[in-house]
Motif scaffolding. Structure first.
Motif, PDB file in Angstrom:
ATOM      1  N   PRO A  13       0.835  -1.203   0.000  1.00  0.00           N
ATOM      2  CA  PRO A  13       0.000   0.000   0.000  1.00  0.00           C
ATOM      3  C   PRO A  13       0.872   1.256   0.000  1.00  0.00           C
ATOM      4  O   PRO A  13       1.768   1.399   0.835  1.00  0.00           O
ATOM      5  N   MET A  70       1.068   1.884  -5.777  1.00  0.00           N
ATOM      6  CA  MET A  70      -0.236   1.258  -5.934  1.00  0.00           C
ATOM      7  C   MET A  70      -1.309   2.307  -6.218  1.00  0.00           C
ATOM      8  O   MET A  70      -2.214   2.082  -7.032  1.00  0.00           O
ATOM      9  N   HIS A 118      -5.220   2.755  -2.655  1.00  0.00           N
ATOM     10  CA  HIS A 118      -4.485   1.672  -2.008  1.00  0.00           C
ATOM     11  C   HIS A 118      -5.195   1.304  -0.715  1.00  0.00           C
ATOM     12  O   HIS A 118      -5.785   2.166  -0.063  1.00  0.00           O
ATOM     13  N   CYS A 146       0.040  -7.023   3.130  1.00  0.00           N
ATOM     14  CA  CYS A 146      -0.888  -6.728   2.032  1.00  0.00           C
ATOM     15  C   CYS A 146      -0.031  -6.437   0.813  1.00  0.00           C
ATOM     16  O   CYS A 146       0.798  -5.520   0.841  1.00  0.00           O
ATOM     17  N   LEU A 157       0.065  -6.333  -3.657  1.00  0.00           N
ATOM     18  CA  LEU A 157      -0.453  -6.515  -5.002  1.00  0.00           C
ATOM     19  C   LEU A 157       0.642  -7.193  -5.802  1.00  0.00           C
ATOM     20  O   LEU A 157       1.756  -6.655  -5.932  1.00  0.00           O
ATOM     21  N   PHE A 202      -4.316  -9.757  -5.309  1.00  0.00           N
ATOM     22  CA  PHE A 202      -3.935  -9.249  -3.994  1.00  0.00           C
ATOM     23  C   PHE A 202      -3.718 -10.379  -2.997  1.00  0.00           C
ATOM     24  O   PHE A 202      -4.487 -11.358  -2.970  1.00  0.00           O
ATOM     25  N   MET A 208      -4.424 -10.230   0.691  1.00  0.00           N
ATOM     26  CA  MET A 208      -5.234  -9.225   1.384  1.00  0.00           C
ATOM     27  C   MET A 208      -5.675  -9.707   2.763  1.00  0.00           C
ATOM     28  O   MET A 208      -6.289 -10.775   2.880  1.00  0.00           O
ATOM     29  N   ALA A 217     -11.660  -2.764   0.529  1.00  0.00           N
ATOM     30  CA  ALA A 217     -10.842  -2.663  -0.678  1.00  0.00           C
ATOM     31  C   ALA A 217     -11.613  -3.070  -1.917  1.00  0.00           C
ATOM     32  O   ALA A 217     -11.408  -2.520  -3.001  1.00  0.00           O
ATOM     33  N   THR A 260     -11.776  -2.054  -6.339  1.00  0.00           N
ATOM     34  CA  THR A 260     -11.100  -2.869  -7.341  1.00  0.00           C
ATOM     35  C   THR A 260     -11.827  -4.193  -7.532  1.00  0.00           C
ATOM     36  O   THR A 260     -12.434  -4.719  -6.583  1.00  0.00           O
ATOM     37  N   MET A 299      -8.721 -11.348  -4.807  1.00  0.00           N
ATOM     38  CA  MET A 299      -8.062 -11.218  -3.511  1.00  0.00           C
ATOM     39  C   MET A 299      -7.922 -12.589  -2.864  1.00  0.00           C
ATOM     40  O   MET A 299      -8.892 -13.344  -2.799  1.00  0.00           O
ATOM     41  N   ARG A 309      -7.436 -13.940   0.562  1.00  0.00           N
ATOM     42  CA  ARG A 309      -7.630 -13.364   1.886  1.00  0.00           C
ATOM     43  C   ARG A 309      -7.024 -14.258   2.967  1.00  0.00           C
ATOM     44  O   ARG A 309      -7.015 -15.473   2.847  1.00  0.00           O
ATOM     45  N   SER A 342      -1.762 -16.667  -4.024  1.00  0.00           N
ATOM     46  CA  SER A 342      -1.616 -15.442  -4.829  1.00  0.00           C
ATOM     47  C   SER A 342      -0.535 -15.622  -5.881  1.00  0.00           C
ATOM     48  O   SER A 342      -0.715 -15.245  -7.053  1.00  0.00           O
TER      49      SER A 342
END
Length: 362
Positions: A24, A28, A35, A43, A45, A54, A56, A64, A68, A72, A74, A88
């Motif tokens: 963030p 970003m 962000h 966190c 990207l 993400f 996240m 968030a 976007t 994500m 999570r 991710s």
């Protein structure tokens, strides 16, 4: 967002960057237009050959998602981020990345968490990818910066109209902050350096009283629409101090020399060399204490940096400051700063204010 992400992935291909990771922050913000909340929870990207996603924290995911549609992965406090990070990486095709570009402003622990999952990967920073793209402003960014500059111009005009002997630096700063606020903007910094304080380039504005004969450095900036302004002008309270006119003329000549040197294809140090050469030739080289300029955009200080050693090639669309200065201890300082937009024909100044000293308090 989509266009910038496409440009970024194209740039990654050009530079041989397999994976890019942003925390963030400003990179970003530029890429996505927002962000997520930044705290100690990892966190990231991630941008790779298969797309972007993400890592996240669940705590921040729903808010968030308002900004976007990127996927994500999570994780919760009781689970930890490791499994979500692996997912991710798989989603963006980054599991086997050999070259990873890290956001140079992200938390160190975020970066190490990622690198632990990519043993043997070469690590670089984002100066040649996101940073390179951010240096060249598009028409919309230019228009926003021009509008931000007009707000800063108005704030200085308001301060000049109200400045009087007996006011403090902080009171002048408060006038400027109020002017920004009246325009719907927020002042990001207000450096007011009266008299001998002007010899400190980044003076901490305080309770020094403005007196007859003071030269006053006024370096201010703010933001309204997600980009920044930055300008420095000089004021004198009544009569200018002895020797002021000569030094102001040297700094003005340095600004003009830097403007003449700034062209697409020129290395940044050439612009610094031009300004520094004028000041050195006039006998004040030891009193020019900083670089000639810095880029401006989402952040007040961002690439390109116009230093005596910078090999960065200036490109059409770059936005940067030209701000030589001379700082004479226990006497006064003079800095004149323009933000310019580099066109094929040279720099275009964003401010509409002349660089002449402004006499106040009469």
């Amino acid at each position: 967002m989509t266009a910038r992400l496409t440009r970024l992935r194209d740039r990654m291909a050009e530079t041989g960057t397999d994976l890019l990771a942003l925390g963030p922050g400003a990179h970003m913000q530029w890429l996505l237009g927002f962000h997520p909340h930044a705290d100690e929870r990892p966190c990231l990207l991630l941008v790779g050959p298969k797309g972007a996603a993400f890592l996240m924290p669940k705590l921040n995911a729903d808010s968030a998602a308002e900004f976007t549609s990127l996927p994500m992965h999570r994780w919760s406090d009781d689970e930890g981020p490791s499994a979500a990070l692996a997912a991710s990486l798989a989603a963006v095709g980054g599991e086997g990345a050999r070259s990873v570009a890290l956001d140079e402003t992200m938390r160190l622990d975020f970066g190490l968490l990622l690198l632990d999952q990519l043993p043997g990967a070469a690590r670089t920073f984002c100066d040649d990818t996101v940073g390179r793209l951010r240096m060249s402003k598009d028409a919309e960014e230019w228009a926003t910066l021009k509008a931000e500059a007009a707000i800063a111009d108005a704030a200085l005009k308001t301060a000049w109209a109200e400045m009087r002997p007996g006011m403090t630096e902080s009171q002048v700063a408060d006038i400027i902050k109020a002017s920004f606020a009246a325009s719907g903007a927020k002042a990001l910094f207000t450096i007011i350096g009266a008299g001998r304080n002007g010899a400190f380039p980044h003076h901490a504005t305080g309770e020094t009283v403005l007196r007859e004969g003071d030269a006053v450095v006024m370096d201010v900036g703010g933001t309204k629409s997600g980009m920044s302004s930055d300008i420095t002008r000089m004021a004198v309270v009544g009569q200018a101090p002895e020797g002021y006119a000569e030094v102001h003329a040297v700094v003005e000549a340095a600004v003009q020399a830097a403007m003449a040197a700034a062209r697409p294809g020129v290395k940044a140090h050439v612009v610094d060399d031009a300004a520094r050469g004028v000041i050195t030739a006039a006998g004040y080289g030891d009193y020019f204490l900083h670089r000639t300029g810095h880029g401006l955009g989402v952040e007040i200080h961002e690439p390109p940096y116009l230093t005596s050693v910078s090999e960065t090639v200036l490109e059409e669309g770059a936005v940067f400051s030209i701000e030589p200065g001379i700082y004479l201890p226990d006497r006064f300082g003079i800095r004149l700063e323009e933000i310019v937009y580099l066109t094929k024909d040279g720099p275009q100044i964003l401010s509409s204010l002349p660089r002449d000293v402004r006499v106040v308090g009469r």
